[in-house]
Design a protein around this motif. Structure first.
Motif, mmCIF file in Angstrom:
data_model
loop_
_atom_site.group_PDB
_atom_site.id
_atom_site.type_symbol
_atom_site.label_atom_id
_atom_site.label_comp_id
_atom_site.label_asym_id
_atom_site.label_seq_id
_atom_site.Cartn_x
_atom_site.Cartn_y
_atom_site.Cartn_z
ATOM 1 N N GLY A 170 0.803 -1.209 0.000
ATOM 2 C CA GLY A 170 0.000 0.000 0.000
ATOM 3 C C GLY A 170 0.835 1.257 0.000
ATOM 4 N N THR A 171 0.145 2.382 -0.016
ATOM 5 C CA THR A 171 0.783 3.691 0.039
ATOM 6 C C THR A 171 0.486 4.298 1.412
ATOM 7 N N THR A 172 1.537 4.548 2.158
ATOM 8 C CA THR A 172 1.392 5.133 3.494
ATOM 9 C C THR A 172 1.954 6.548 3.451
ATOM 10 N N GLN A 173 1.220 7.484 4.018
ATOM 11 C CA GLN A 173 1.684 8.867 3.970
ATOM 12 C C GLN A 173 1.267 9.635 5.211
ATOM 13 N N LEU A 174 1.970 10.725 5.428
ATOM 14 C CA LEU A 174 1.600 11.676 6.467
ATOM 15 C C LEU A 174 0.829 12.814 5.815
ATOM 16 N N HIS A 175 -0.327 13.128 6.358
ATOM 17 C CA HIS A 175 -1.069 14.300 5.904
ATOM 18 C C HIS A 175 -1.878 14.843 7.075
ATOM 19 N N LEU A 176 -2.266 16.093 6.968
ATOM 20 C CA LEU A 176 -2.986 16.746 8.059
ATOM 21 C C LEU A 176 -4.382 16.152 8.208
ATOM 22 N N ALA A 224 -9.429 4.343 23.396
ATOM 23 C CA ALA A 224 -9.381 4.407 21.932
ATOM 24 C C ALA A 224 -9.686 5.820 21.446
ATOM 25 N N THR A 225 -10.675 6.460 22.054
ATOM 26 C CA THR A 225 -11.042 7.827 21.669
ATOM 27 C C THR A 225 -9.925 8.808 22.007
ATOM 28 N N TRP A 226 -9.419 8.725 23.231
ATOM 29 C CA TRP A 226 -8.356 9.634 23.675
ATOM 30 C C TRP A 226 -7.077 9.422 22.875
ATOM 31 N N ASP A 227 -6.684 8.173 22.684
ATOM 32 C CA ASP A 227 -5.415 7.885 22.030
ATOM 33 C C ASP A 227 -5.439 8.280 20.555
ATOM 34 N N ALA A 262 -3.447 11.837 16.470
ATOM 35 C CA ALA A 262 -3.715 12.721 15.329
ATOM 36 C C ALA A 262 -3.031 14.068 15.521
ATOM 37 N N VAL A 263 -3.086 14.613 16.730
ATOM 38 C CA VAL A 263 -2.428 15.889 17.019
ATOM 39 C C VAL A 263 -0.921 15.765 16.811
ATOM 40 N N ASP A 264 -0.319 14.704 17.342
ATOM 41 C CA ASP A 264 1.126 14.503 17.204
ATOM 42 C C ASP A 264 1.524 14.302 15.744
ATOM 43 N N MET A 265 0.733 13.520 15.003
ATOM 44 C CA MET A 265 1.070 13.247 13.612
ATOM 45 C C MET A 265 0.918 14.484 12.739
ATOM 46 N N LEU A 278 3.765 18.493 9.317
ATOM 47 C CA LEU A 278 4.238 19.840 8.964
ATOM 48 C C LEU A 278 5.762 19.869 8.854
ATOM 49 N N LEU A 279 6.446 19.175 9.764
ATOM 50 C CA LEU A 279 7.904 19.127 9.717
ATOM 51 C C LEU A 279 8.393 18.360 8.485
ATOM 52 N N ALA A 280 7.731 17.227 8.186
ATOM 53 C CA ALA A 280 8.129 16.421 7.029
ATOM 54 C C ALA A 280 7.920 17.181 5.728
ATOM 55 N N GLN A 281 6.828 17.927 5.639
ATOM 56 C CA GLN A 281 6.569 18.701 4.428
ATOM 57 C C GLN A 281 7.579 19.822 4.255
ATOM 58 N N ARG A 282 8.053 20.394 5.354
ATOM 59 C CA ARG A 282 9.059 21.456 5.272
ATOM 60 C C ARG A 282 10.421 20.892 4.846
ATOM 61 N N GLU A 283 10.726 19.675 5.285
ATOM 62 C CA GLU A 283 12.027 19.085 4.963
ATOM 63 C C GLU A 283 12.124 18.658 3.502
ATOM 64 N N LYS A 284 10.975 18.302 2.889
ATOM 65 C CA LYS A 284 10.894 18.006 1.453
ATOM 66 C C LYS A 284 11.868 16.920 0.990
#
Length: 258
Positions: A21-27, A104-107, A112-115, A120-126
């Protein structure tokens, strides 16, 4: 074989294409992620591509729910029979349900907040990432696909939308559980009676305790397929932009702001 092999010197990568599959970081909206965990524990984590944790919570919900007769109690609540709802609940199992449900709800919200921060950092590093993989079992590559098509396939059968966008692990998991839920809920049998206009027989044949799992699975599958198709399209555009900039753009070129 990958079209690009990184040396793992980058701190963060925004995407990864593999045979599975395709795994990615996105907001993501943490409230939406938490809401899906409320709808069904595990769904929020699956949306975050945290498959092991999401699948564990999904199976946990299924086992505890059925043994506590929670869905059966919900059905009695819908028809206003609150005494019968309390009578069918097995409190020995129900007390195991609540702590993990809240976790499950809290985690999922916290993750999501941490990711989002990492995204944002990964997108800046390019840093570059692979967009094509050829293996003995599968070929996977980034390309643009239609989100509506993914949604419609998931509406026809949950899991097919995930297959369309090559989320193999999640697609297989959803399809297997759809077979189990459809079988024990007598969904197809009841649907045949509905098509023939025999509503009473359909009502009698449905196993409502299992049937109540279907709306959540259908809704999640359609939402996940649509959202990830949109985000995969963005990832494809980002990869194309990186490649063209590195290959053809002159180092001194700058876009001036007016």
């Amino acid at each position: 074989m990958n079209n690009y092999d990184n040396n793992n010197t980058a701190r963060r990568y925004v995407g990864y294409v593999s045979q599975l599959g395709t795994t990615q970081l996105h907001l993501r909206n943490p409230i939406i992620i938490a809401w899906w965990s409320i709808a069904y524990p595990g769904f929020g984590h699956l949306l975050l591509s945290k498959y092991l944790r999401g699948m564990a919570l999904f199976i946990w919900e299924m086992v505890i729910n059925l043994n506590a007769h929670l869905n059966e109690a919900i059905i009695y609540t819908f028809i206003g029979d609150f005494e019968q709802a309390k009578a069918v609940l097995d409190t020995r199992w129900l007390m195991l349900y609540l702590p993990t449900y809240f976790f499950a709800t809290w985690d999922s919200y916290r993750t999501a907040v941490d990711m989002n921060k990492i995204t944002l950092l990964a997108q800046r590093e390019k840093h570059r990432f692979n967009s094509f993989v050829l293996g003995a079992f599968e070929i996977n590559y980034l390309d643009k696909r239609n989100p509506i098509t993914a949604l419609l396939w998931s509406f026809i059968m949950p899991g097919l939308g995930q297959l369309y966008i090559h989320r193999i692990v999640l697609a297989g998991f959803i399809l297997i559980w759809m077979v189990v839920i459809t079988y024990y809920s007598h969904f197809v049998e009841g649907l045949n009676y509905i098509f023939m206009g025999e509503i009473q027989k359909a009502t009698e044949v449905f196993n409502k305790e299992w049937l109540l799992f279907l709306p959540s699975i259908y809704g999640f599958s359609m939402y996940d397929a649509y959202v990830n198709t949109v985000e995969n399209n963005k990832l494809y555009i980002r990869e194309q932009r990186y490649y063209l900039q590195e290959t053809y753009q002159h180092p001194s070129f700058r876009v001036r702001k007016e």
